[in-house]
Design an enzyme around this catalytic site. Structure first.
Site, PDB file in Angstrom:
ATOM      1  N   LYS A 145       0.747  -1.085   0.192  1.00 47.67           N
ATOM      2  CA  LYS A 145       0.146   0.237   0.093  1.00 47.67           C
ATOM      3  C   LYS A 145       0.514   1.029   0.114  1.00 47.67           C
ATOM      4  O   LYS A 145       2.125   1.679   0.828  1.00 47.67           O
ATOM      5  CB  LYS A 145      -0.998   0.330   0.846  1.00 47.67           C
ATOM      6  CG  LYS A 145      -1.839   1.088   1.344  1.00 47.67           C
ATOM      7  CD  LYS A 145      -2.308   1.332   2.869  1.00 47.67           C
ATOM      8  CE  LYS A 145      -1.490   2.570   2.684  1.00 47.67           C
ATOM      9  NZ  LYS A 145      -1.423   3.920   1.391  1.00 47.67           N
ATOM     10  N   GLU A 204      10.362   1.061   9.745  1.00 48.15           N
ATOM     11  CA  GLU A 204      11.351   2.838   9.822  1.00 48.15           C
ATOM     12  C   GLU A 204      10.874   3.921   9.845  1.00 48.15           C
ATOM     13  O   GLU A 204       9.980   4.162   9.119  1.00 48.15           O
ATOM     14  CB  GLU A 204      11.987   2.296   8.287  1.00 48.15           C
ATOM     15  CG  GLU A 204      12.247   1.724   8.033  1.00 48.15           C
ATOM     16  CD  GLU A 204      13.544   1.513   7.868  1.00 48.15           C
ATOM     17  OE1 GLU A 204      14.279   2.186   9.149  1.00 48.15           O
ATOM     18  OE2 GLU A 204      14.644   0.375   7.816  1.00 48.15           O
ATOM     19  N   CYS A 264      13.874  11.129   6.779  1.00 44.66           N
ATOM     20  CA  CYS A 264      13.867  10.768   8.496  1.00 44.66           C
ATOM     21  C   CYS A 264      15.413  10.551   8.697  1.00 44.66           C
ATOM     22  O   CYS A 264      15.232  11.091   9.368  1.00 44.66           O
ATOM     23  CB  CYS A 264      13.236   9.992   8.364  1.00 44.66           C
ATOM     24  SG  CYS A 264      14.422   8.565   7.377  1.00 44.66           S
ATOM     25  N   GLU A 280       9.165  16.552  14.061  1.00 42.63           N
ATOM     26  CA  GLU A 280      10.943  16.340  13.374  1.00 42.63           C
ATOM     27  C   GLU A 280       9.987  17.504  12.369  1.00 42.63           C
ATOM     28  O   GLU A 280       9.186  18.124  12.078  1.00 42.63           O
ATOM     29  CB  GLU A 280       9.891  15.363  12.442  1.00 42.63           C
ATOM     30  CG  GLU A 280      10.462  13.965  12.814  1.00 42.63           C
ATOM     31  CD  GLU A 280      10.408  12.736  11.440  1.00 42.63           C
ATOM     32  OE1 GLU A 280       9.331  12.709  11.797  1.00 42.63           O
ATOM     33  OE2 GLU A 280      10.769  12.363  10.969  1.00 42.63           O
TER      34      GLU A 280
HETATM   35  P1  NAP Z   1       2.363   8.343   8.211  1.00 46.54           P
HETATM   36  O1  NAP Z   1       1.545   9.041   8.109  1.00 46.54           O
HETATM   37  O2  NAP Z   1       2.753   6.747   9.111  1.00 46.54           O
HETATM   38  O3  NAP Z   1       2.296   7.882   7.056  1.00 46.54           O
HETATM   39  C1  NAP Z   1       3.261   7.103   6.501  1.00 46.54           C
HETATM   40  C2  NAP Z   1       2.001   5.329   5.615  1.00 46.54           C
HETATM   41  O4  NAP Z   1       1.129   4.554   6.754  1.00 46.54           O
HETATM   42  C3  NAP Z   1       1.227   5.489   4.219  1.00 46.54           C
HETATM   43  O5  NAP Z   1       0.631   4.634   3.823  1.00 46.54           O
HETATM   44  C4  NAP Z   1      -0.097   6.012   4.979  1.00 46.54           C
HETATM   45  O6  NAP Z   1      -1.060   5.974   4.371  1.00 46.54           O
HETATM   46  C5  NAP Z   1      -0.693   4.746   6.329  1.00 46.54           C
HETATM   47  N1  NAP Z   1      -1.402   4.957   7.562  1.00 46.54           N
HETATM   48  C6  NAP Z   1      -1.427   6.447   7.903  1.00 46.54           C
HETATM   49  N2  NAP Z   1      -2.557   5.796   8.803  1.00 46.54           N
HETATM   50  C7  NAP Z   1      -1.835   4.322   9.054  1.00 46.54           C
HETATM   51  C8  NAP Z   1      -2.780   3.367   9.629  1.00 46.54           C
HETATM   52  N3  NAP Z   1      -4.139   4.004  10.511  1.00 46.54           N
HETATM   53  N4  NAP Z   1      -3.045   2.500   9.615  1.00 46.54           N
HETATM   54  C9  NAP Z   1      -1.972   1.886   8.301  1.00 46.54           C
HETATM   55  N5  NAP Z   1      -0.898   3.012   7.663  1.00 46.54           N
HETATM   56  C10 NAP Z   1      -1.470   4.105   7.643  1.00 46.54           C
HETATM   57  O7  NAP Z   1       4.227   9.190   7.533  1.00 46.54           O
HETATM   58  P2  NAP Z   1       3.686   9.945   6.339  1.00 46.54           P
HETATM   59  O8  NAP Z   1       3.515  11.454   6.969  1.00 46.54           O
HETATM   60  O9  NAP Z   1       3.696   9.977   4.970  1.00 46.54           O
HETATM   61  O10 NAP Z   1       5.293   9.780   5.974  1.00 46.54           O
HETATM   62  C11 NAP Z   1       6.548  10.812   6.866  1.00 46.54           C
HETATM   63  C12 NAP Z   1       7.112   9.976   8.675  1.00 46.54           C
HETATM   64  O11 NAP Z   1       7.594   8.626   7.853  1.00 46.54           O
HETATM   65  C13 NAP Z   1       7.751  10.771   9.032  1.00 46.54           C
HETATM   66  O12 NAP Z   1       7.936  10.347   9.735  1.00 46.54           O
HETATM   67  C14 NAP Z   1       9.604  10.357   8.574  1.00 46.54           C
HETATM   68  O13 NAP Z   1       9.944  10.190   9.806  1.00 46.54           O
HETATM   69  C15 NAP Z   1       9.027   8.703   8.135  1.00 46.54           C
HETATM   70  N6  NAP Z   1      10.306   7.796   7.213  1.00 46.54           N
HETATM   71  C16 NAP Z   1      10.716   7.171   7.949  1.00 46.54           C
HETATM   72  C17 NAP Z   1      11.936   6.392   7.231  1.00 46.54           C
HETATM   73  C18 NAP Z   1      12.566   5.641   7.964  1.00 46.54           C
HETATM   74  O14 NAP Z   1      13.005   4.454   6.798  1.00 46.54           O
HETATM   75  N7  NAP Z   1      12.977   5.334   9.021  1.00 46.54           N
HETATM   76  C19 NAP Z   1      11.629   7.265   5.898  1.00 46.54           C
HETATM   77  C20 NAP Z   1      10.820   7.695   5.379  1.00 46.54           C
HETATM   78  C21 NAP Z   1      10.539   8.299   6.108  1.00 46.54           C
HETATM   79  P3  NAP Z   1      -1.602   7.578   3.497  1.00 46.54           P
HETATM   80  O15 NAP Z   1      -0.815   7.719   2.747  1.00 46.54           O
HETATM   81  O16 NAP Z   1      -3.013   7.105   2.884  1.00 46.54           O
HETATM   82  O17 NAP Z   1      -2.163   8.208   5.353  1.00 46.54           O
END
Ligand code: NAP
Length: 488
Positions: free
Chosen positions: A179, A255, A289, A387
């Site tokens: 997804k 991650e 991140c 962040e």
């Molecule tokens: P996010 O809101 O956690 O979303 C990430 C993914 O999870 C998206 O596909 C999102 O879908 C999905 N999602 C949201 N709510 C969910 C739920 N209740 N159940 C299952 N899946 C769900 O994060 P983001 O804002 O897209 O990304 C930024 C974050 O990712 C930051 O905190 C960043 O640090 C972290 N990140 C970490 C790494 C690493 O390797 N450590 C790399 C890149 C980013 P939708 O798009 O439909 O909301």
């Protein structure tokens, strides 16, 4: 979308069990650079999510029976296709994400480097033989793919966050349902087109975009057939997924978010430290991140560092539409991201921080934030604990090495960290003292396919890339073979 050499890469249907499908619902993908709709993409629901797992289950026996060599040949072909179509993939990525075209090309190369790495590493999933204390037995250990797997990825690296999961999954003989983030599904679907062309069998990979993440993730969490979930995203959602998968005790790779410190010691080469920070902060408009979130500078070199940084940003950072020549800084993903950066800066300046460059939305458009430097930041300000996810350099000072390490570790996160110093003893002490999964010493770039990417503490568990990144998609199996000793 204009300008694609191969228009078939712009796919808007879901890819479920090897079939391209409309789903009856759609979601709107925006172009954040222009803040306007870009495409309508099929939006999947729980039933589609389960169908993807049914297809993954049906495809698994044959896929598991292939040799590592056969699977790796398909991955090599996928790598080749990503190279051949790099320009189109980069264009699609820039349109849905906003990053400048050159950075998108870089992301596609980076994404393909994982495909190539695991195409090679997949052949080297070695086992062990263990000397047995029993003369009648021989002990053997080997690795097998975990089986049916699922991935959930974020929008900030719409292609690379996928290949870091998909490539080791396929190399290990797993089937994989994905997804992608709802704001950037086009890059994921283009990758699915190339998987199909590379010869990935039906059902081995599914890509299902959807406007309700929970509608897709919940059936996967509850389904005991799904043996592993690999998630990249926020710590908040990662924790929910850990709770949700407890019922089936899935393997989890998480991650998650970071709060990377970037330390500049008084023995550092200041020009090199500025170079490193430009990469660690401004790549992807700070929406990474591993972006430097807190810049900690030793007091005696603070003014020199800030002055050189300001001059460098003014010379090199040019906000602009991603497809326009000369743009080096893209927009933030949405209005909420812009508001968050404004809130963090507002709270910091209310508490005494000083903006020395930028500080607000840029004239390039409503989602563009001006490159910003804010000084006199303290650890108590929310800008130091959340962040930022924007092009804002937040600068604090420290007096000595132990204070620097204490400040750097004063966070629940532990993903990436960086420091600049030349004294060899200090380099070792600080490398060992930082509580982070990754430490960049005199460099602002730590991620590559050969290295284990991942965090500790609330930044997650598991590693992507490297040989450890393949192990995460396998189970260790031990076989005791008896009846070896002669009976006479
Ligand atoms: P996010 O809101 O956690 O979303 C990430 C993914 O999870 C998206 O596909 C999102 O879908 C999905 N999602 C949201 N709510 C969910 C739920 N209740 N159940 C299952 N899946 C769900 O994060 P983001 O804002 O897209 O990304 C930024 C974050 O990712 C930051 O905190 C960043 O640090 C972290 N990140 C970490 C790494 C690493 O390797 N450590 C790399 C890149 C980013 P939708 O798009 O439909 O909301």
């Amino acid at each position: 979308m204009d300008g694609l050499k191969d228009a078939a890469l712009l796919e808007t249907r879901a890819f479920i069990g090897g079939e391209w499908r409309e789903t009856g619902e759609t979601l709107v993908v925006e172009d954040p650079g222009r803040a306007e709709p870009l495409a309508e993409v099929a939006s999947a629901d729980s039933e589609h999510a389960t169908e993807a797992i049914d297809a993954a289950e049906a495809a698994l026996p044959e896929w598991q029976a292939t040799t590592a060599d056969q699977r790796c040949a398909i991955l090599h072909e996928l790598d080749r296709l990503m190279g051949e179509h790099q320009e189109d993939l980069a264009r699609i990525l820039t349109r849905e994400h906003g990053k400048p075209l050159d950075q998108s090309r870089g992301e596609i190369r980076y994404a393909a480097s994982f495909v190539k790495w695991f195409a090679e590493e997949g052949r080297r999933s070695y086992g062990d033989t263990i000397p047995s204390a029993n003369p009648d037995q021989r002990l053997v250990v080997f690795r097998q793919g975990v089986g049916i797997t699922a991935g959930i990825t974020p929008w900030n690296f719409p292609c690379a966050m996928i290949t870091r999961k998909l490539a080791p999954a396929l190399a290990a003989g797993c089937t994989f349902a994905l997804k992608p983030a709802q704001s950037t599904p086009l890059s994921a679907l283009a990758l699915a087109v190339l998987c199909e062309r590379a010869g990935v069998p039906k059902g081995v990979v599914s890509v299902i975009p959807g406007s309700s993440a929970r509608a897709i993730s919940e059936p996967w969490l509850e389904d005991g057939r799904v043996r592993k979930l690999s998630f990249t995203g926020s710590t908040e959602i990662g924790k929910k997924l850990a709770e949700g998968s407890a019922g089936t005790l899935k393997r989890l790779s998480l991650e998650l978010g970071g709060n990377a410190p970037f330390l500049v010691f008084d023995d550092a080469d200041i020009d090199e430290a500025v170079d490193g920070l430009m990469v660690a902060k401004f790549r992807n408009a700070g929406q990474s991140c591993v972006a430097a979130n807190r810049v900690l500078v030793q007091r005696s070199v603070h003014d020199e560092f800030v002055e050189k940084l300001r001059a460098r940003i003014e010379a090199d950072v040019h906000p602009g539409y991603g497809l326009d020549e000369g743009s080096t800084l893209g927009p933030l993903i949405d209005e909420a991201a812009v508001s968050k950066v404004q809130r963090l800066l507002g709270q910091a300046t209310d508490a005494g921080a000083e903006i020395v460059l930028g500080g607000d939305v840029h004239e390039a458009g409503p989602r563009f934030f001006a490159p910003t430097v804010v000084t006199d930041v303290t650890p108590k300000m929310t800008i130091s604990s959340e962040e930022i996810f924007g092009p804002v350099v937040s600068v604090m000072t420290f007096d000595d090495e132990s204070e620097a390490i204490r400040m750097a570790n004063d966070t629940p996160f532990g993903l990436a960290s960086y420091f600049y110093a030349r004294d060899l003893g200090r380099v070792w002490r600080v490398s060992e003292g930082l509580e982070y999964g990754m430490v960049g010493v005199n460099t602002g770039l730590v991620s590559n396919a050969a290295a284990p990417f991942g965090g500790i503490k609330e930044s997650g568990q598991g590693r992507e890339g490297s040989r450890y990144g393949l192990e995460d998609w396998t189970e260790l199996k031990y076989v005791a073979m008896g009846g070896v000793a002669r009976k006479s």
